[in-house]
Design a protein around this motif. Sequence first.
Motif, PDB file in Angstrom:
ATOM      1  N   ASP A 124      11.348  -3.728 -16.110  1.00 15.24           N
ATOM      2  CA  ASP A 124       9.979  -3.025 -15.929  1.00 15.24           C
ATOM      3  C   ASP A 124       9.708  -2.286 -17.022  1.00 15.24           C
ATOM      4  N   GLU A 125       8.691  -2.745 -17.972  1.00 15.72           N
ATOM      5  CA  GLU A 125       8.206  -1.935 -19.110  1.00 15.72           C
ATOM      6  C   GLU A 125       9.417  -1.489 -20.062  1.00 15.72           C
ATOM      7  N   PRO A 126      10.302  -2.387 -20.539  1.00  9.97           N
ATOM      8  CA  PRO A 126      11.500  -1.987 -21.551  1.00  9.97           C
ATOM      9  C   PRO A 126      11.129  -1.275 -22.743  1.00  9.97           C
ATOM     10  N   GLY A 137      -0.598  -6.152 -18.018  1.00 10.58           N
ATOM     11  CA  GLY A 137      -1.796  -5.668 -17.270  1.00 10.58           C
ATOM     12  C   GLY A 137      -1.759  -4.124 -17.555  1.00 10.58           C
ATOM     13  N   ALA A 138      -2.807  -3.685 -17.403  1.00  6.66           N
ATOM     14  CA  ALA A 138      -3.185  -2.279 -17.784  1.00  6.66           C
ATOM     15  C   ALA A 138      -2.250  -1.430 -16.832  1.00  6.66           C
ATOM     16  N   ASN A 139      -2.486  -0.077 -17.157  1.00  7.74           N
ATOM     17  CA  ASN A 139      -1.785   1.039 -16.355  1.00  7.74           C
ATOM     18  C   ASN A 139      -2.279   1.065 -14.992  1.00  7.74           C
ATOM     19  N   GLY A 140      -1.538   1.012 -14.071  1.00  7.84           N
ATOM     20  CA  GLY A 140      -1.891   1.343 -12.700  1.00  7.84           C
ATOM     21  C   GLY A 140      -2.408   0.045 -12.052  1.00  7.84           C
ATOM     22  N   ALA A 141      -2.300  -1.411 -12.852  1.00 11.41           N
ATOM     23  CA  ALA A 141      -2.601  -2.590 -12.101  1.00 11.41           C
ATOM     24  C   ALA A 141      -1.756  -3.255 -11.077  1.00 11.41           C
ATOM     25  N   GLY A 142      -0.670  -2.348 -10.873  1.00  8.28           N
ATOM     26  CA  GLY A 142       0.215  -2.915  -9.706  1.00  8.28           C
ATOM     27  C   GLY A 142       1.397  -3.616 -10.211  1.00  8.28           C
ATOM     28  N   LYS A 143       1.683  -3.661 -11.419  1.00  7.55           N
ATOM     29  CA  LYS A 143       2.909  -4.384 -11.797  1.00  7.55           C
ATOM     30  C   LYS A 143       4.212  -3.958 -11.297  1.00  7.55           C
ATOM     31  N   THR A 144       4.470  -2.599 -11.431  1.00  9.61           N
ATOM     32  CA  THR A 144       5.795  -2.033 -11.027  1.00  9.61           C
ATOM     33  C   THR A 144       5.727  -2.042  -9.399  1.00  9.61           C
ATOM     34  N   THR A 145       4.590  -1.819  -8.722  1.00  9.15           N
ATOM     35  CA  THR A 145       4.571  -1.805  -7.448  1.00  9.15           C
ATOM     36  C   THR A 145       5.277  -3.399  -6.907  1.00  9.15           C
ATOM     37  N   THR A 146       4.769  -4.410  -7.622  1.00  9.39           N
ATOM     38  CA  THR A 146       5.188  -5.689  -7.287  1.00  9.39           C
ATOM     39  C   THR A 146       6.560  -5.936  -7.520  1.00  9.39           C
ATOM     40  N   GLN A 192      -4.279   0.859  -1.469  1.00  8.21           N
ATOM     41  CA  GLN A 192      -3.985  -0.534  -1.836  1.00  8.21           C
ATOM     42  C   GLN A 192      -3.516  -0.724  -3.208  1.00  8.21           C
ATOM     43  N   ALA A 193      -2.034  -0.788  -3.429  1.00  3.13           N
ATOM     44  CA  ALA A 193      -1.703  -0.913  -4.926  1.00  3.13           C
ATOM     45  C   ALA A 193      -1.611  -2.487  -5.186  1.00  3.13           C
ATOM     46  N   VAL A 194      -1.417  -3.248  -4.410  1.00  4.84           N
ATOM     47  CA  VAL A 194      -1.277  -4.688  -4.605  1.00  4.84           C
ATOM     48  C   VAL A 194      -2.006  -5.464  -3.463  1.00  4.84           C
ATOM     49  N   GLU A 234       5.059  -5.910 -18.852  1.00  6.07           N
ATOM     50  CA  GLU A 234       4.974  -5.204 -20.050  1.00  6.07           C
ATOM     51  C   GLU A 234       3.362  -4.887 -20.156  1.00  6.07           C
ATOM     52  N   GLN A 235       3.361  -3.753 -20.998  1.00  2.82           N
ATOM     53  CA  GLN A 235       2.039  -3.465 -21.290  1.00  2.82           C
ATOM     54  C   GLN A 235       1.645  -4.040 -22.694  1.00  2.82           C
ATOM     55  N   ASN A 236       2.773  -4.011 -23.394  1.00  2.00           N
ATOM     56  CA  ASN A 236       2.709  -4.809 -24.958  1.00  2.00           C
ATOM     57  C   ASN A 236       2.590  -6.176 -24.412  1.00  2.00           C
ATOM     58  N   ALA A 266       0.809  -1.185  -0.162  1.00  2.00           N
ATOM     59  CA  ALA A 266       0.009  -0.095   0.036  1.00  2.00           C
ATOM     60  C   ALA A 266       0.912   1.303  -0.375  1.00  2.00           C
ATOM     61  N   TYR A 267       0.415   2.345  -0.701  1.00  2.00           N
ATOM     62  CA  TYR A 267       0.981   3.616  -0.517  1.00  2.00           C
ATOM     63  C   TYR A 267       0.096   4.365   0.374  1.00  2.00           C
ATOM     64  N   GLY A 268       0.504   4.530   1.714  1.00  2.00           N
ATOM     65  CA  GLY A 268      -0.483   5.168   2.618  1.00  2.00           C
ATOM     66  C   GLY A 268      -1.736   4.494   2.667  1.00  2.00           C
TER      67      GLY A 268
HETATM   68  P1  ATP Z   1       2.008   1.523 -15.130  1.00  2.00           P
HETATM   69  O1  ATP Z   1       2.281   0.593 -16.119  1.00  2.00           O
HETATM   70  O2  ATP Z   1       1.295   2.522 -15.250  1.00  2.00           O
HETATM   71  O3  ATP Z   1       3.314   1.574 -14.247  1.00  2.00           O
HETATM   72  P2  ATP Z   1       1.546  -0.636 -12.875  1.00  2.00           P
HETATM   73  O4  ATP Z   1       0.773  -1.909 -13.383  1.00  2.00           O
HETATM   74  O5  ATP Z   1       2.989  -0.658 -13.081  1.00  2.00           O
HETATM   75  O6  ATP Z   1       1.337   0.567 -13.835  1.00  2.00           O
HETATM   76  P3  ATP Z   1       1.852   0.559 -10.234  1.00  2.00           P
HETATM   77  O7  ATP Z   1       2.803   1.599 -10.891  1.00  2.00           O
HETATM   78  O8  ATP Z   1       2.301  -0.486  -9.642  1.00  2.00           O
HETATM   79  O9  ATP Z   1       1.225   0.012 -11.541  1.00  2.00           O
HETATM   80  O10 ATP Z   1       0.741   1.414  -9.605  1.00  2.00           O
HETATM   81  C1  ATP Z   1      -0.487   0.759  -8.900  1.00  2.00           C
HETATM   82  C2  ATP Z   1      -1.185   1.567  -8.118  1.00  2.00           C
HETATM   83  O11 ATP Z   1      -0.469   2.366  -7.101  1.00  2.00           O
HETATM   84  C3  ATP Z   1      -1.900   2.805  -8.992  1.00  2.00           C
HETATM   85  O12 ATP Z   1      -3.040   3.045  -8.526  1.00  2.00           O
HETATM   86  C4  ATP Z   1      -0.939   3.926  -8.612  1.00  2.00           C
HETATM   87  O13 ATP Z   1      -1.675   5.003  -8.933  1.00  2.00           O
HETATM   88  C5  ATP Z   1      -0.679   3.566  -7.001  1.00  2.00           C
HETATM   89  N1  ATP Z   1       0.702   4.248  -6.913  1.00  2.00           N
HETATM   90  C6  ATP Z   1       2.121   3.959  -7.597  1.00  2.00           C
HETATM   91  N2  ATP Z   1       3.146   4.587  -7.113  1.00  2.00           N
HETATM   92  C7  ATP Z   1       2.519   5.304  -6.017  1.00  2.00           C
HETATM   93  C8  ATP Z   1       3.076   6.494  -5.129  1.00  2.00           C
HETATM   94  N3  ATP Z   1       4.350   6.457  -5.068  1.00  2.00           N
HETATM   95  N4  ATP Z   1       2.165   6.712  -4.142  1.00  2.00           N
HETATM   96  C9  ATP Z   1       0.878   6.636  -4.263  1.00  2.00           C
HETATM   97  N5  ATP Z   1       0.165   5.956  -5.121  1.00  2.00           N
HETATM   98  C10 ATP Z   1       0.982   5.232  -6.089  1.00  2.00           C
END
Ligand code: ATP
Length: 237
Positions: free
Chosen positions: A162-164, A38-47, A19-21, A194-196, A14-16
Amino acid sequence: MSEIMLKVTGLKVAYGGIQAVKGATLEVHAGELVSLIGANGAGKTTTLKAITGLLEPKDGSIEYLGRSIKGQGAWELVKQGLVMVPEGRGTFTRMTITENLQMGAFTRDDKEVEADIEKVFDIFPRLKERRHQLGGTMSGGEQQMLAMGRALMARPKVLLLDEPSMGLSPIMVDKIFEVVNDIHQRGTTVLLVEQNASRALGLANRGYVMESGEVTMAGEAKALLNDPKVRAAYLGE
Ligand code: ATP
């Protein structure tokens, strides 16, 4: 079945209050290329950031080479071969290409760094041509190559990308996927975010689909590529 290199179970980040993942589970076996789409914002980068020690999970477990890596910092994990190429690449702009590659070996104290730079130049002849050029003057695609080359200098056992292909021209996208395939064929285990989706699943052995912080589908890459839901949501059909 081959050795499990990376095993993520019930991961929550979680970010504050956000809940991102929300309970992601996935694994990567030795020698595999696994794509996480997965789409933008799905939580891939956070994982990926949680796996590599850049974010602290709220819950769940992460095992690397059969042991929990809870609480270990990014530096310790790189030293053990768990290496990420971040989104946005992180080139050292005022260093030359060669110096950027040397930085990738900062956790190593062996004498084979120079030989490994030559191996990276074999994979990326463009970097060799430009080796005295400053990182900041390279194109987006060249900086992606540099970031991948720098990660290889750490001798990864598992390489997390991450998204090369993000933001690159179609020709560069082709080149980057070719190189990802090459790195995998040379024996490195890869987790590719990847988003591709079509390109990423095209290269992968297996794949996972992430939606709104959860892993909603998992399977053989070919099966996912042919799945009507995946085709509708991620392949524009
Ligand atoms: P993208 O392809 O856009 O990077 P993603 O699947 O990698 O998407 P994440 O970047 O992991 O997604 O983001 C997951 C969720 O967490 C999103 O809703 C995003 O807005 C939120 N998020 C990511 N980073 C932060 C942050 N530093 N502070 C608050 N929320 C965040």
